[in-house]
Scaffold this active site. Structure first.
Site, PDB file in Angstrom:
ATOM      1  CG  HIS A 103     -17.775  60.819 -37.650  1.00 24.22           C
ATOM      2  ND1 HIS A 103     -17.269  59.966 -38.599  1.00 24.22           N
ATOM      3  CD2 HIS A 103     -17.977  62.005 -38.291  1.00 24.22           C
ATOM      4  CE1 HIS A 103     -17.174  60.608 -39.764  1.00 24.22           C
ATOM      5  NE2 HIS A 103     -17.593  61.847 -39.599  1.00 24.22           N
ATOM      6  CG  HIS A 109     -19.367  66.154 -37.948  1.00 27.15           C
ATOM      7  ND1 HIS A 109     -20.596  65.934 -38.542  1.00 27.15           N
ATOM      8  CD2 HIS A 109     -18.462  65.516 -38.748  1.00 27.15           C
ATOM      9  CE1 HIS A 109     -20.440  65.188 -39.624  1.00 27.15           C
ATOM     10  NE2 HIS A 109     -19.148  64.938 -39.782  1.00 27.15           N
ATOM     11  CG  HIS A 137     -22.649  60.425 -45.641  1.00 29.99           C
ATOM     12  ND1 HIS A 137     -22.025  60.975 -46.723  1.00 29.99           N
ATOM     13  CD2 HIS A 137     -22.074  60.981 -44.542  1.00 29.99           C
ATOM     14  CE1 HIS A 137     -21.087  61.834 -46.310  1.00 29.99           C
ATOM     15  NE2 HIS A 137     -21.096  61.857 -44.987  1.00 29.99           N
TER      16      HIS A 137
END
Ligand SMILES: [Zn+2]
Length: 255
Positions: A114, A56, A171
């Protein structure tokens, strides 16, 4: 020959990962948060960067692309819907497209929520999933550009992957995610087991990923919005899963 991977930290808490095909020598970086840690991983492995597969457009996933492309001339593959916001794109992909890294074949899964055009990459022969900021271990990404029902549908698509899929996310948020998950399912023994494992890994200075899809299904509350006990614990018994998911996401935002 099976694919090889190399995982490393970038920026503050981003993961970088290299995917290597020993047969052809091809190597892809999944996202490129920053160039230096990718270069260090290439140096340590002796691998040559041929591709960057972008999930993304967020800068903490794309900030290293220009420098890496300039140095290695690698191909940059990005989601069709977000190509305008990503530098140096050579090829755009969408749902069900095949992406080759040497002899490795990945499939594109659109996972919006997201961001509006977020994609994930699944390599079925090796059962490797690169899910960016859609699914985290025991968590999920913030719903920034999409809607909670859209994000729930994306998570359902990922949940269909085989149980022994190794999940690489964007993450290192696992410990904080577990702390929150315990407020949703305090009695979930699989969550307690994952917490133990995660604390051991972190104490050893190791990353908490990849995780197994089997464990995410059993312990990640964001994949469990359609479990009746979860809805009940939130006071939403009998409500649609997308609504339960939205409530879990809202609580996490304020946690
Ligand atoms: Zn992001």
């Amino acid at each position: 020959m099976p694919a090889q991977t190399r995982l490393f930290l970038c920026l503050k808490d981003n993961f970088g990962v290299l995917l290597h095909d020993p047969g052809s020598g091809a190597t892809a970086a999944i996202d490129a948060p920053e160039a230096a840690p990718v270069e260090a991983a290439l140096k340590a492995t002796g691998w040559r960067l041929t591709d960057i597969l972008v999930t993304h457009h967020h800068h903490d996933h794309t900030g290293g692309i220009e420098e890496l492309k300039e140095r290695h001339g690698c191909r940059v593959v990005a989601p069709d819907a977000e190509a305008d916001g990503i530098p140096e794109v050579d090829e755009t992909v969408s749902e069900n497209d095949t992406v080759k890294v040497g002899g490795l074949e990945g499939r594109v899964i659109e996972t919006p929520g997201h961001t509006a055009g977020h994609i994930s990459y699944f390599f079925p022969a090796d059962k490797l999933a690169f899910v960016g900021d859609t699914l985290f271990s025991i968590g999920c990404g913030r719903v920034i550009e999409g809607t909670p029902p859209m994000m729930w549908q994306s998570l359902l698509k990922l949940r269909e992957l085989p149980d022994d899929t190794r999940v690489y996310c964007g993450h290192e948020y696992t410990r904080a995610n577990i702390r929150f998950a315990r407020t949703i399912e305090p009695l979930n023994t699989r969550l307690a087991a994952r917490e133990k494992e995660v604390e051991r890994l972190l104490a050893e200075g190791k990353p908490t990923i990849p995780s197994l899809m089997r464990d995410e299904k059993a312990a990640n509350p964001f994949l469990r919005a359609d479990v009746p006990e979860v809805a009940k614990s939130l006071g939403l018994a009998g409500q649609p899963a997308a609504q339960v998911f939205a409530e879990i996401r809202a609580r996490k935002n304020n946690f």
